[in-house]
Design an enzyme around this catalytic site. Structure first.
Site, PDB file in Angstrom:
ATOM      1  N   HIS A   1     -35.548  14.535  25.398  1.00  0.00           N
ATOM      2  CA  HIS A   1     -35.790  14.916  26.789  1.00  0.00           C
ATOM      3  C   HIS A   1     -36.823  16.033  26.862  1.00  0.00           C
ATOM      4  CE1 HIS A   1     -35.310  15.040  31.052  1.00  0.00           C
ATOM      5  NE2 HIS A   1     -34.489  14.026  30.975  1.00  0.00           N
TER       6      HIS A   1
ATOM      7  N   HIS B   1     -33.312   2.831  29.664  1.00  0.00           N
ATOM      8  CA  HIS B   1     -32.164   3.280  30.452  1.00  0.00           C
ATOM      9  C   HIS B   1     -31.998   2.300  31.602  1.00  0.00           C
ATOM     10  CE1 HIS B   1     -30.208   6.868  32.860  1.00  0.00           C
ATOM     11  NE2 HIS B   1     -29.447   5.779  32.836  1.00  0.00           N
TER      12      HIS B   1
ATOM     13  N   GLU C   1     -26.778  12.843  20.988  1.00  0.00           N
ATOM     14  CA  GLU C   1     -28.181  13.143  21.251  1.00  0.00           C
ATOM     15  C   GLU C   1     -28.210  14.480  21.970  1.00  0.00           C
ATOM     16  OE1 GLU C   1     -30.667  10.131  23.079  1.00  0.00           O
ATOM     17  OE2 GLU C   1     -32.030  11.665  23.873  1.00  0.00           O
TER      18      GLU C   1
ATOM     19  N   ARG D   1     -30.481   1.810  34.738  1.00  0.00           N
ATOM     20  CA  ARG D   1     -29.781   2.624  35.732  1.00  0.00           C
ATOM     21  C   ARG D   1     -29.041   1.742  36.721  1.00  0.00           C
ATOM     22  NH1 ARG D   1     -31.976   8.213  35.751  1.00  0.00           N
ATOM     23  NH2 ARG D   1     -30.471   8.537  37.407  1.00  0.00           N
TER      24      ARG D   1
ATOM     25  N   GLU E   1     -29.595   3.067  26.901  1.00  0.00           N
ATOM     26  CA  GLU E   1     -29.009   4.226  27.603  1.00  0.00           C
ATOM     27  C   GLU E   1     -28.333   3.727  28.856  1.00  0.00           C
ATOM     28  OE1 GLU E   1     -31.714   7.246  28.818  1.00  0.00           O
ATOM     29  OE2 GLU E   1     -32.392   7.574  26.785  1.00  0.00           O
TER      30      GLU E   1
ATOM     31  N   ARG F   1     -44.785  -1.690  42.447  1.00  0.00           N
ATOM     32  CA  ARG F   1     -45.306  -2.845  43.188  1.00  0.00           C
ATOM     33  C   ARG F   1     -44.326  -4.017  43.187  1.00  0.00           C
ATOM     34  NH1 ARG F   1     -50.942  -3.119  44.193  1.00  0.00           N
ATOM     35  NH2 ARG F   1     -51.384  -1.079  45.044  1.00  0.00           N
TER      36      ARG F   1
ATOM     37  N   ARG G   1     -33.830   1.284  39.215  1.00  0.00           N
ATOM     38  CA  ARG G   1     -35.101   1.783  39.761  1.00  0.00           C
ATOM     39  C   ARG G   1     -36.280   1.506  38.819  1.00  0.00           C
ATOM     40  NH1 ARG G   1     -34.261   8.276  39.234  1.00  0.00           N
ATOM     41  NH2 ARG G   1     -32.397   7.783  40.418  1.00  0.00           N
ATOM     42  N   HIS G   2     -36.012   1.337  37.535  1.00  0.00           N
ATOM     43  CA  HIS G   2     -37.153   0.973  36.652  1.00  0.00           C
ATOM     44  C   HIS G   2     -36.795  -0.211  35.751  1.00  0.00           C
ATOM     45  CE1 HIS G   2     -34.954   3.859  34.180  1.00  0.00           C
ATOM     46  NE2 HIS G   2     -35.496   4.934  34.735  1.00  0.00           N
TER      47      HIS G   2
ATOM     48  N   ASP H   1     -39.116   3.456  29.790  1.00  0.00           N
ATOM     49  CA  ASP H   1     -38.736   3.396  31.216  1.00  0.00           C
ATOM     50  C   ASP H   1     -39.929   3.565  32.144  1.00  0.00           C
ATOM     51  OD1 ASP H   1     -36.158   3.249  30.315  1.00  0.00           O
ATOM     52  OD2 ASP H   1     -35.581   5.276  30.934  1.00  0.00           O
ATOM     53  N   HIS H   2     -40.863   4.437  31.763  1.00  0.00           N
ATOM     54  CA  HIS H   2     -41.966   4.739  32.691  1.00  0.00           C
ATOM     55  C   HIS H   2     -42.982   3.603  32.795  1.00  0.00           C
ATOM     56  CE1 HIS H   2     -40.435   8.567  33.771  1.00  0.00           C
ATOM     57  NE2 HIS H   2     -40.292   8.890  32.507  1.00  0.00           N
TER      58      HIS H   2
ATOM     59  N   GLY I   1     -40.268   9.700  25.835  1.00  0.00           N
ATOM     60  CA  GLY I   1     -40.825   8.711  26.750  1.00  0.00           C
ATOM     61  C   GLY I   1     -41.996   9.208  27.552  1.00  0.00           C
ATOM     62  N   HIS I   2     -41.744  10.164  28.452  1.00  0.00           N
ATOM     63  CA  HIS I   2     -42.739  10.540  29.460  1.00  0.00           C
ATOM     64  C   HIS I   2     -44.062  11.002  28.851  1.00  0.00           C
ATOM     65  CE1 HIS I   2     -44.546  12.921  32.738  1.00  0.00           C
ATOM     66  NE2 HIS I   2     -44.058  11.947  33.467  1.00  0.00           N
TER      67      HIS I   2
ATOM     68  N   THR J   1     -34.568  12.317  36.937  1.00  0.00           N
ATOM     69  CA  THR J   1     -34.329  11.871  35.567  1.00  0.00           C
ATOM     70  C   THR J   1     -32.957  12.409  35.163  1.00  0.00           C
ATOM     71  OG1 THR J   1     -35.182  11.888  33.295  1.00  0.00           O
ATOM     72  CG2 THR J   1     -35.580  13.861  34.615  1.00  0.00           C
ATOM     73  N   THR J   2     -32.508  12.088  33.944  1.00  0.00           N
ATOM     74  CA  THR J   2     -31.194  12.550  33.511  1.00  0.00           C
ATOM     75  C   THR J   2     -31.210  14.076  33.419  1.00  0.00           C
ATOM     76  OG1 THR J   2     -31.228  10.575  32.144  1.00  0.00           O
ATOM     77  CG2 THR J   2     -29.373  12.071  31.848  1.00  0.00           C
TER      78      THR J   2
ATOM     79  N   ASN K   1     -39.097   5.692  24.444  1.00  0.00           N
ATOM     80  CA  ASN K   1     -38.479   5.310  25.719  1.00  0.00           C
ATOM     81  C   ASN K   1     -39.561   4.728  26.638  1.00  0.00           C
ATOM     82  OD1 ASN K   1     -37.733   5.548  28.509  1.00  0.00           O
ATOM     83  ND2 ASN K   1     -35.978   6.780  27.875  1.00  0.00           N
TER      84      ASN K   1
HETATM   85  N1  PXP Z   1     -33.079  10.887  26.011  1.00  0.00           N
HETATM   86  C1  PXP Z   1     -32.383  10.638  27.142  1.00  0.00           C
HETATM   87  C2  PXP Z   1     -30.906  10.530  27.044  1.00  0.00           C
HETATM   88  C3  PXP Z   1     -33.031  10.468  28.378  1.00  0.00           C
HETATM   89  O1  PXP Z   1     -32.313  10.222  29.491  1.00  0.00           O
HETATM   90  C4  PXP Z   1     -34.441  10.549  28.412  1.00  0.00           C
HETATM   91  C5  PXP Z   1     -35.156  10.359  29.720  1.00  0.00           C
HETATM   92  O2  PXP Z   1     -35.050   9.055  30.152  1.00  0.00           O
HETATM   93  C6  PXP Z   1     -35.126  10.787  27.212  1.00  0.00           C
HETATM   94  C7  PXP Z   1     -34.429  10.974  26.036  1.00  0.00           C
HETATM   95  C8  PXP Z   1     -36.624  10.848  27.166  1.00  0.00           C
HETATM   96  O3  PXP Z   1     -37.075  11.936  27.895  1.00  0.00           O
HETATM   97  P1  PXP Z   1     -38.634  12.104  28.196  1.00  0.00           P
HETATM   98  O4  PXP Z   1     -39.034  10.942  29.056  1.00  0.00           O
HETATM   99  O5  PXP Z   1     -38.709  13.407  28.896  1.00  0.00           O
HETATM  100  O6  PXP Z   1     -39.335  12.072  26.870  1.00  0.00           O
END
Ligand code: PXP
Length: 238
Positions: free
Chosen positions: A190, A43, A151, A45, A70, A18, A49-50, A9-10, A212-213, A100-101, A7
């Site tokens: 997650h 994702h 999931e 959104r 997502e 910025r 936001r990202h 997104d970050h 992701g994170h 976050t979700t 993922n």
């Molecule tokens: N799965 C879903 C459905 C999510 O919403 C997220 C967070 O965006 C993730 C997985 C990944 O989570 P993390 O960033 O904590 O690894």
């Protein structure tokens, strides 16, 4: 063996801090694939936001693996999914104020709406997954609705420790078995990180882990020293 969905997104979060063009999540998807990612997750959104619409369209054109989009089950997102045709869509709940979700999708309370929504995506040959908490009721309703995948939300597992975490792990294992028996493919994600991923990855028939994170955080830890060194060298060399 479970595959890895990365993922990104970050990466987009840093860009949006910025509102500029870097770092570009599309370039980082390429690097994630070089590292062995089996799919790329973003994702989109409602508040953008990202990840931005442009990221989704470009990723669909450029990635070599699979695109997992997502999104919330809204009409706006349905149109975008049908235009982009990602390999699969994961439906998630979305609240504007959340960081976050925060919880899984309550499929039980939205049965008829989701049946239509999922049917609509499947008519466009997009496979559909539901991000749900590991509860048998949610799994059974996901099957009734027509989802191809679920999931399982591992957020709670990730936050707990000791015997409480063990208990949550058992719930995820039982949920995986139940879903498999019903013919659903099982992903999870997650809060998974370098310390807690192994036990989830070793669950029988776990299809894919979406992470992701922790991966982006690790990338900063591994990469910052080098990026500072390069800047220092530019400043001090003549
Ligand atoms: N799965 C879903 C459905 C999510 O919403 C997220 C967070 O965006 C993730 C997985 C990944 O989570 P993390 O960033 O904590 O690894």
């Amino acid at each position: 063996m479970a595959t890895l969905g990365v993922n990104i997104d970050h990466i987009a979060n840093v860009r949006q801090a910025r509102k500029t063009v870097e770092p570009d999540p599309v370039q980082f998807a390429f690097l994630a694939e070089l590292g062995g990612a089996d799919s790329i997750t973003v994702h989109l959104r409602e508040d953008r936001r990202h990840i931005q619409d442009r990221d989704v369209f470009l990723l669909k054109e450029t990635i070599k693996t699979k695109l997992n989009l997502e999104m919330a089950a809204t009409e706006e997102m349905l149109e975008i999914a049908k235009k982009t045709l990602p390999d699969y869509v994961t439906l998630v709940p979305e609240k504007r104020e959340e960081v976050t979700t925060e919880g899984g999708l309550d499929v039980k309370s939205n049965l008829e709406y989701l049946k239509n929504f999922v049917g609509n995506l499947k008519d466009s040959n997009i496979e559909v997954s539901a991000f749900i908490d590991p509860f048998s009721e949610q799994i059974k309703y996901s099957k009734d609705i027509g989802f191809d995948f679920i999931e399982l939300h591992t957020g709670k597992y990730s936050e707990l420790s000791g015997s409480k975490q063990y208990k949550e792990l058992q719930r995820i294992i039982e949920s995986t078995h139940l879903a498999n028996d019903l013919g659903l493919i099982v992903n999870a994600g997650h809060g998974l990180n370098y310390n807690n991923v192994k036990k989830i990855a070793s669950i029988n028939n776990m299809n894919e882990l979406n992470i992701g994170h922790s991966i982006v955080a690790r990338a900063l830890a591994i990469g910052l020293e080098k990026s500072v060194r390069e800047m220092k060298s530019l400043i001090t060399s003549n």
